[in-house]
Design an enzyme around this catalytic site. Structure first.
Site, PDB file in Angstrom:
ATOM      1  N   HIS A   1      -1.642   3.966  -1.579  1.00  0.00           N
ATOM      2  CA  HIS A   1      -2.695   4.924  -1.221  1.00  0.00           C
ATOM      3  C   HIS A   1      -2.748   6.091  -2.200  1.00  0.00           C
TER       4      HIS A   1
ATOM      5  N   TYR B   1       3.544   1.954   1.893  1.00  0.00           N
ATOM      6  CA  TYR B   1       4.165   2.319   3.167  1.00  0.00           C
ATOM      7  C   TYR B   1       5.688   2.081   3.098  1.00  0.00           C
TER       8      TYR B   1
ATOM      9  N   GLN C   1     -18.400   4.547   4.094  1.00  0.00           N
ATOM     10  CA  GLN C   1     -18.939   5.744   4.742  1.00  0.00           C
ATOM     11  C   GLN C   1     -18.718   5.803   6.252  1.00  0.00           C
TER      12      GLN C   1
ATOM     13  N   GLU D   1       0.810  -1.240   0.000  1.00  0.00           N
ATOM     14  CA  GLU D   1       0.000   0.000   0.000  1.00  0.00           C
ATOM     15  C   GLU D   1       0.839   1.284   0.000  1.00  0.00           C
TER      16      GLU D   1
ATOM     17  N   ARG E   1       2.733  -8.747   4.006  1.00  0.00           N
ATOM     18  CA  ARG E   1       1.775  -8.171   3.032  1.00  0.00           C
ATOM     19  C   ARG E   1       2.601  -7.605   1.885  1.00  0.00           C
TER      20      ARG E   1
HETATM   21  P1  FAD Z   1     -36.469   6.551   2.941  1.00  0.00           P
HETATM   22  O1  FAD Z   1     -35.416   5.683   2.400  1.00  0.00           O
HETATM   23  O2  FAD Z   1     -36.924   7.702   2.123  1.00  0.00           O
HETATM   24  O3  FAD Z   1     -37.720   5.637   3.308  1.00  0.00           O
HETATM   25  C1  FAD Z   1     -38.960   6.163   3.709  1.00  0.00           C
HETATM   26  C2  FAD Z   1     -40.056   5.161   3.389  1.00  0.00           C
HETATM   27  O4  FAD Z   1     -41.263   5.610   3.965  1.00  0.00           O
HETATM   28  C3  FAD Z   1     -40.322   4.997   1.918  1.00  0.00           C
HETATM   29  O5  FAD Z   1     -40.266   3.637   1.567  1.00  0.00           O
HETATM   30  C4  FAD Z   1     -41.712   5.591   1.730  1.00  0.00           C
HETATM   31  O6  FAD Z   1     -42.421   4.971   0.683  1.00  0.00           O
HETATM   32  C5  FAD Z   1     -42.330   5.327   3.076  1.00  0.00           C
HETATM   33  N1  FAD Z   1     -43.450   6.211   3.437  1.00  0.00           N
HETATM   34  C6  FAD Z   1     -43.467   7.565   3.465  1.00  0.00           C
HETATM   35  N2  FAD Z   1     -44.649   8.006   3.935  1.00  0.00           N
HETATM   36  C7  FAD Z   1     -45.415   6.930   4.212  1.00  0.00           C
HETATM   37  C8  FAD Z   1     -46.726   6.736   4.735  1.00  0.00           C
HETATM   38  N3  FAD Z   1     -47.502   7.751   5.113  1.00  0.00           N
HETATM   39  N4  FAD Z   1     -47.173   5.475   4.891  1.00  0.00           N
HETATM   40  C9  FAD Z   1     -46.407   4.420   4.546  1.00  0.00           C
HETATM   41  N5  FAD Z   1     -45.164   4.546   4.051  1.00  0.00           N
HETATM   42  C10 FAD Z   1     -44.647   5.777   3.891  1.00  0.00           C
HETATM   43  N6  FAD Z   1     -27.173   7.036   1.243  1.00  0.00           N
HETATM   44  C11 FAD Z   1     -25.984   6.613   1.616  1.00  0.00           C
HETATM   45  O7  FAD Z   1     -25.717   6.560   2.817  1.00  0.00           O
HETATM   46  N7  FAD Z   1     -25.053   6.203   0.713  1.00  0.00           N
HETATM   47  C12 FAD Z   1     -25.292   6.225  -0.606  1.00  0.00           C
HETATM   48  O8  FAD Z   1     -24.429   5.860  -1.389  1.00  0.00           O
HETATM   49  C13 FAD Z   1     -26.544   6.677  -1.041  1.00  0.00           C
HETATM   50  N8  FAD Z   1     -26.841   6.721  -2.348  1.00  0.00           N
HETATM   51  C14 FAD Z   1     -28.051   7.171  -2.748  1.00  0.00           C
HETATM   52  C15 FAD Z   1     -28.317   7.229  -4.090  1.00  0.00           C
HETATM   53  C16 FAD Z   1     -29.546   7.686  -4.537  1.00  0.00           C
HETATM   54  C17 FAD Z   1     -29.799   7.773  -6.003  1.00  0.00           C
HETATM   55  C18 FAD Z   1     -30.527   8.070  -3.594  1.00  0.00           C
HETATM   56  C19 FAD Z   1     -31.873   8.554  -4.052  1.00  0.00           C
HETATM   57  C20 FAD Z   1     -30.261   8.013  -2.242  1.00  0.00           C
HETATM   58  C21 FAD Z   1     -29.015   7.580  -1.810  1.00  0.00           C
HETATM   59  N9  FAD Z   1     -28.680   7.548  -0.470  1.00  0.00           N
HETATM   60  C22 FAD Z   1     -27.471   7.092  -0.075  1.00  0.00           C
HETATM   61  C23 FAD Z   1     -29.580   8.110   0.547  1.00  0.00           C
HETATM   62  C24 FAD Z   1     -30.286   7.051   1.378  1.00  0.00           C
HETATM   63  O9  FAD Z   1     -30.892   6.106   0.550  1.00  0.00           O
HETATM   64  C25 FAD Z   1     -31.308   7.742   2.270  1.00  0.00           C
HETATM   65  O10 FAD Z   1     -30.658   8.689   3.076  1.00  0.00           O
HETATM   66  C26 FAD Z   1     -32.038   6.752   3.168  1.00  0.00           C
HETATM   67  O11 FAD Z   1     -32.750   5.834   2.380  1.00  0.00           O
HETATM   68  C27 FAD Z   1     -33.011   7.475   4.104  1.00  0.00           C
HETATM   69  O12 FAD Z   1     -33.671   6.487   4.839  1.00  0.00           O
HETATM   70  P2  FAD Z   1     -35.107   6.724   5.508  1.00  0.00           P
HETATM   71  O13 FAD Z   1     -35.522   5.412   6.016  1.00  0.00           O
HETATM   72  O14 FAD Z   1     -35.006   7.866   6.436  1.00  0.00           O
HETATM   73  O15 FAD Z   1     -36.040   7.197   4.322  1.00  0.00           O
HETATM   74  P1  NAP Z   2     -27.263  17.276  -1.183  1.00  0.00           P
HETATM   75  O1  NAP Z   2     -25.998  16.530  -1.111  1.00  0.00           O
HETATM   76  O2  NAP Z   2     -27.632  18.187  -0.097  1.00  0.00           O
HETATM   77  O3  NAP Z   2     -27.215  18.093  -2.540  1.00  0.00           O
HETATM   78  C1  NAP Z   2     -28.230  18.928  -2.950  1.00  0.00           C
HETATM   79  C2  NAP Z   2     -27.774  19.742  -4.170  1.00  0.00           C
HETATM   80  O4  NAP Z   2     -28.835  20.573  -4.561  1.00  0.00           O
HETATM   81  C3  NAP Z   2     -26.595  20.607  -3.895  1.00  0.00           C
HETATM   82  O5  NAP Z   2     -25.703  20.470  -4.990  1.00  0.00           O
HETATM   83  C4  NAP Z   2     -27.158  22.028  -3.813  1.00  0.00           C
HETATM   84  O6  NAP Z   2     -26.142  22.806  -4.405  1.00  0.00           O
HETATM   85  C5  NAP Z   2     -28.440  21.943  -4.631  1.00  0.00           C
HETATM   86  N1  NAP Z   2     -29.554  22.739  -4.097  1.00  0.00           N
HETATM   87  C6  NAP Z   2     -29.981  22.794  -2.822  1.00  0.00           C
HETATM   88  N2  NAP Z   2     -31.052  23.617  -2.724  1.00  0.00           N
HETATM   89  C7  NAP Z   2     -31.308  24.057  -3.969  1.00  0.00           C
HETATM   90  C8  NAP Z   2     -32.285  24.930  -4.520  1.00  0.00           C
HETATM   91  N3  NAP Z   2     -33.209  25.496  -3.745  1.00  0.00           N
HETATM   92  N4  NAP Z   2     -32.240  25.189  -5.824  1.00  0.00           N
HETATM   93  C9  NAP Z   2     -31.307  24.621  -6.607  1.00  0.00           C
HETATM   94  N5  NAP Z   2     -30.349  23.791  -6.150  1.00  0.00           N
HETATM   95  C10 NAP Z   2     -30.355  23.506  -4.835  1.00  0.00           C
HETATM   96  O7  NAP Z   2     -28.459  16.286  -1.353  1.00  0.00           O
HETATM   97  P2  NAP Z   2     -28.720  15.060  -2.309  1.00  0.00           P
HETATM   98  O8  NAP Z   2     -27.862  15.076  -3.511  1.00  0.00           O
HETATM   99  O9  NAP Z   2     -30.183  15.083  -2.475  1.00  0.00           O
HETATM  100  O10 NAP Z   2     -28.312  13.830  -1.453  1.00  0.00           O
HETATM  101  C11 NAP Z   2     -29.004  13.522  -0.257  1.00  0.00           C
HETATM  102  C12 NAP Z   2     -28.142  12.743   0.654  1.00  0.00           C
HETATM  103  O11 NAP Z   2     -27.973  11.434   0.150  1.00  0.00           O
HETATM  104  C13 NAP Z   2     -26.778  13.358   0.802  1.00  0.00           C
HETATM  105  O12 NAP Z   2     -26.672  14.101   1.984  1.00  0.00           O
HETATM  106  C14 NAP Z   2     -25.866  12.198   0.790  1.00  0.00           C
HETATM  107  O13 NAP Z   2     -25.307  11.983   2.075  1.00  0.00           O
HETATM  108  C15 NAP Z   2     -26.701  10.981   0.421  1.00  0.00           C
HETATM  109  N6  NAP Z   2     -26.082  10.372  -0.736  1.00  0.00           N
HETATM  110  C16 NAP Z   2     -24.837   9.887  -0.601  1.00  0.00           C
HETATM  111  C17 NAP Z   2     -24.209   9.326  -1.673  1.00  0.00           C
HETATM  112  C18 NAP Z   2     -22.822   8.757  -1.534  1.00  0.00           C
HETATM  113  O14 NAP Z   2     -22.247   8.336  -2.518  1.00  0.00           O
HETATM  114  N7  NAP Z   2     -22.263   8.689  -0.355  1.00  0.00           N
HETATM  115  C19 NAP Z   2     -24.833   9.280  -2.890  1.00  0.00           C
HETATM  116  C20 NAP Z   2     -26.110   9.797  -3.008  1.00  0.00           C
HETATM  117  C21 NAP Z   2     -26.712  10.346  -1.914  1.00  0.00           C
HETATM  118  P3  NAP Z   2     -26.155  24.382  -4.514  1.00  0.00           P
HETATM  119  O15 NAP Z   2     -26.860  24.854  -3.269  1.00  0.00           O
HETATM  120  O16 NAP Z   2     -24.749  24.826  -4.623  1.00  0.00           O
HETATM  121  O17 NAP Z   2     -26.900  24.663  -5.766  1.00  0.00           O
HETATM  122 FE1  SF4 Z   3     -17.579   0.092   5.758  1.00  0.00          FE
HETATM  123 FE2  SF4 Z   3     -19.876  -0.922   6.619  1.00  0.00          FE
HETATM  124 FE3  SF4 Z   3     -19.797   0.451   4.319  1.00  0.00          FE
HETATM  125 FE4  SF4 Z   3     -18.728  -1.994   4.532  1.00  0.00          FE
HETATM  126  S1  SF4 Z   3     -20.891  -1.463   4.703  1.00  0.00           S
HETATM  127  S2  SF4 Z   3     -17.789  -0.249   3.589  1.00  0.00           S
HETATM  128  S3  SF4 Z   3     -17.910  -1.945   6.582  1.00  0.00           S
HETATM  129  S4  SF4 Z   3     -19.374   1.241   6.349  1.00  0.00           S
END
Ligand code: FAD
Ligand code: NAP
Ligand code: SF4
Length: 674
Positions: free
Chosen positions: A255, A169, A342, A167, A217
């Site tokens: 790294h 090191y 993460q 890696e 390693r």
């Molecule tokens: P949600 O996942 O939004 O779940 C809420 C659930 O509640 C839904 O299934 C909805 O249908 C249900 N619901 C809402 N209202 C009602 C109601 N009245 N009755 C019954 N059911 C209801 N996070 C990461 O950490 N790493 C990532 O790499 C990552 N990548 C992402 C990529 C994408 C494209 C997206 C969209 C999200 C990503 N996220 C990622 C974000 C992550 O998925 C969310 O932060 C997480 O799912 C939030 O969990 P939650 O349970 O709070 O809400």
């Molecule tokens: P986000 O990371 O908060 O990004 C929102 C984007 O929208 C920003 O680029 C912001 O940039 C813009 N924005 C905010 N308010 C706006 C407005 N009123 N008008 C126009 N642009 C606006 O949120 P997200 O992309 O929805 O992701 C949600 C969460 O999911 C994140 O916090 C992240 O942790 C998680 N997630 C993680 C991964 C991962 O790979 N780890 C992948 C997907 C999602 P400006 O304000 O500069 O325009």
């Molecule tokens: Fe790290 Fe857990 Fe994500 Fe695996 S699932 S990469 S152990 S945070």
């Protein structure tokens, strides 16, 4: 008979036996330096030992001060330090057949302090400190320090040591031309560059005797310019065998390499080919590593003779009982590591204690209890996303009665969108794990059911885990037909034109851009190893030093603009250890990133923006909104006003920066105290 007979075959090292072919690889967790860290590590390692893994390796411990990764990182050089390590080894050895080695890591020029040393005075591109070149006396002292450290490790009760030679090191810095410009007997010719590695191994063996495991390693793929070539890797492996190592572990990538090696977009077992290539050259057992996260993949590697052992590290954060579940054939019960980094690596880089996105208990074992609740409550959970599901599973295991209401026909919430992104296929595994748990715990799941006050009134307490909805920014023309939300595109698969502007460049904007850059009829999958090697320039023929070659960058399927209002670096809030990969991937695909944007209006012609007060029309067919999210908290507010006992978790509680790590952690922790 076990479904995975090869991984459960013991490995005979002559003076000792390993009970199976799986090693829990070294991970720095931050517990090494934490208050009560050794006590906490004892619980952490013991849990993995009880979970059935054959051999474990600790996080890296420096043999002297210069070798520390950072000024307060752990070091083992003095007899008084031994007692701390005994806390760990004695806990592990309470488990029948469990074994643990300590990794000796000298960080060389990666040391984050001004006293770091290396083969030559050459600064690494990822470090702010320029190392001092070790003098001949310094080298002699370093070899002594390694041997002394190993001797103390033996006194502390470890079954062996792993000498970190990869890696990028210190030892690796001596081996590679890239970092070794010395003109003495430790530089120049290959035989000189490997001298330090061999002298360390011999000195360690001399000080620890023949009944002590020495793993080395070895960097089999440096993935940097000026790295080792294949002949050098083979020659070093043979020399290490002759010098007395018991096992050679595979190291992949320095790294500072700009090639992903463990992140989720890396196909499973993408690097095992290199261990397999070394197999016929040596007779010492070889361990293969990187992106192995299921028993089936591990089994295939051992069954095919690609390696003698498999190293998995993060999968044991995700599930300490991985091996026991595999042995019982309960594969679907394994909480699979999704390689997101993460909560593990990203935490370590942020100086926080590591954990796991899918298992918040990891490295925090002492904060959680598994005592059944004396009063079982009747609890409704609204939402089957990561927050609601993790709450429900934990609460039911602790004795509560739980009913989940989900408005859609599938559980998973936003994970059902995330799993659609090329390179995020592992997110399927978390949904599978949740499903298995719901079934095993017989949790009442009401799909296609929108929860409202009428139904919720019957319950003692209500958990709102209703997640988030896309923010619709106030831009003139936002109601136009050319505007879609990320949910429309990724979940509902609504048609998108040949040119697209994405409003918002957060995690979801980046993911949507990655998705849209591909032809939807030929989305790449994580099974496509060849595509991965070509995309990142990995030379699997190993004709070049460091096994790197030119990338094969494909044309994007569409013209894509990724837009943000701020002028900050794009993707600055993405994961510390993975953000660069997403940025590079989009850059390689020709995605145009425009910052400092003001959105003026949307018309049938496209999106009018201005940058530095200069107006321009982006002639796009589709505008996709990735502008952040808002909490679904209205139901919570209504129930609370009505006097109901109601709790709120995940994105429903706080939409800003909500991710699955916080959602799952919220769910598990609330269930512990409710
Ligand atoms: P949600 O996942 O939004 O779940 C809420 C659930 O509640 C839904 O299934 C909805 O249908 C249900 N619901 C809402 N209202 C009602 C109601 N009245 N009755 C019954 N059911 C209801 N996070 C990461 O950490 N790493 C990532 O790499 C990552 N990548 C992402 C990529 C994408 C494209 C997206 C969209 C999200 C990503 N996220 C990622 C974000 C992550 O998925 C969310 O932060 C997480 O799912 C939030 O969990 P939650 O349970 O709070 O809400
Ligand atoms: P986000 O990371 O908060 O990004 C929102 C984007 O929208 C920003 O680029 C912001 O940039 C813009 N924005 C905010 N308010 C706006 C407005 N009123 N008008 C126009 N642009 C606006 O949120 P997200 O992309 O929805 O992701 C949600 C969460 O999911 C994140 O916090 C992240 O942790 C998680 N997630 C993680 C991964 C991962 O790979 N780890 C992948 C997907 C999602 P400006 O304000 O500069 O325009
Ligand atoms: Fe790290 Fe857990 Fe994500 Fe695996 S699932 S990469 S152990 S945070």
């Amino acid at each position: 008979m076990s479904e995975y007979p090869h991984i459960f075959k013991p490995l005979d090292l002559k003076f000792t036996q390993l009970k199976n072919r799986v090693l829990m690889g070294s991970m720095h967790t931050g517990l090494e330096e934490a208050k009560n860290g050794y006590e906490r590590m004892a619980v952490y390692f013991k849990a993995r030992a009880e979970g059935g893994v054959g051999l474990m390796v600790t996080g890296g411990v420096a043999p002297n001060f210069a070798g520390r990764v950072s000024p307060f990182a752990s070091q083992l050089s003095f007899p008084w330090q031994v007692k701390h390590h005994r806390i760990v080894t004695s806990a592990v050895h309470q488990v029948d057949g469990a074994k643990i080695c300590m990794q000796i890591l000298h960080s060389g020029r990666y040391g984050y302090h001004p006293l770091c040393v290396s083969a030559s005075r050459l600064q690494s591109p990822i470090s702010p400190f320029k190392p001092w070149a070790l003098t001949s006396l310094g080298i002699k002292k370093t070899i002594f320090d390694f041997a002394n450290c190993a001797r103390l490790a033996k006194t502390a009760g470890y079954d062996g040591v792993e000498i970190m030679g990869s890696e990028g090191y210190l030892i690796n810095q001596f081996i590679a031309q890239r970092t070794n410009r010395r003109t003495d007997k430790y530089g120049g010719a290959f035989e000189n560059r490997i001298r330090l590695a061999l002298e360390i191994v011999k000195a360690v063996r001399k000080k620890t005797g023949s009944d002590f495991i020495i793993i080395f390693r070895l960097s089999m793929l440096d993935l940097v310019e000026g790295g080792s070539d294949w002949e050098e890797v083979v020659a070093l492996a043979k020399a290490l065998e002759a010098a007395g190592v018991n096992i050679i572990n595979t190291g992949i990538g320095w790294h500072e390499a700009r090639i992903p090696t463990i992140a989720t977009m890396v196909p499973r077992a993408a690097f095992s080919w290199v261990t397999e290539k070394l197999k016929p050259e040596v007779s010492v057992p070889l361990i293969t590593t990187n992106r192995i996260n299921t028993p089936a993949v591990a089994e295939e590697i051992i069954a095919n003779g690609q390696a003698d052992m498999v190293s998995m590290a993060r999968p044991f954060l995700a599930d300490p009982d991985f091996m026991n579940k595999a042995q019982l054939g309960k594969t679907d019960y394994i909480n699979t590591c999704i390689s997101c980094n993460q909560a593990c690596l990203d935490h370590v880089f942020e100086n926080k204690i590591a954990s796991c996105l899918v298992n918040p208990r990891a490295c925090h074992e002492t904060e959680f209890k598994q005592v059944k609740k004396s009063i079982a409550k009747n609890i409704a959970v609204v939402g089957a996303g990561p927050a609601g599901l993790s709450f429900a599973i934990e609460a039911k295991s602790l004795g509560h009665d739980v009913v989940i209401f989900e408005r859609y026909s599938e559980i998973g919430g936003q994970f059902n969108i995330a799993k659609e992104i090329p390179g995020k296929e592992e997110f399927h595994e978390t949904i599978r794990y949740f499903k298995t748990q719901l079934k095993a715990l017989e949790i009442d799941l009401k799909l296609n059911t929108e929860a409202d006050e009428t139904v919720l009134n019957e319950f003692d307490e209500v958990i709102i885990a209703a997640g988030v909805r896309p923010r619709i920014p106030e831009i003139e023309g936002i109601q136009s037909d050319i505007v879609l939300t990320y949910q429309d595109v990724l979940l509902h698969k609504m048609p998108v034109g040949q040119s697209v502007a994405l409003i918002g460049a957060g995690g979801i904007g980046f993911d949507a851009a990655e998705y849209l850059a591909h032809d939807p009829r030929h989305l790449p999958t994580s099974l496509d190893k060849q595509g991965f090697y070509e995309q990142w320039g990995i030379d699997t023929d190993y004709t070049n030093r460091g096994a790197i070659m030119d990338k094969n960058v494909s044309e994007p399927h569409r013209e894509i603009y990724l837009l943000q209002r701020k002028t900050a670096k794009f993707g600055k809030d993405l994961g510390k250890t993975t953000g660069w990969i997403h940025r590079q991937s989009l850059k390689d695909k020709g995605i145009k990133m425009l910052g400092g944007v003001t959105y003026e209006k949307i018309t049938e012609q496209g999106l009018r923006i201005s940058i530095n007060e200069k107006s321009q029309l982006l002639k796009v067919d589709t505008v996709v909104l990735c502008a952040g999210q808002l909490s679904n908290n209205q139901l919570y507010q209504r129930l609370e006003s009505a006097g109901k006992i109601v709790h709120i978790i995940g994105g429903a509680k706080l939409a800003v920066e909500i991710d699955a790590k916080r959602a799952i952690d919220d769910g598990v922790r609330l269930a512990q105290i409710i």
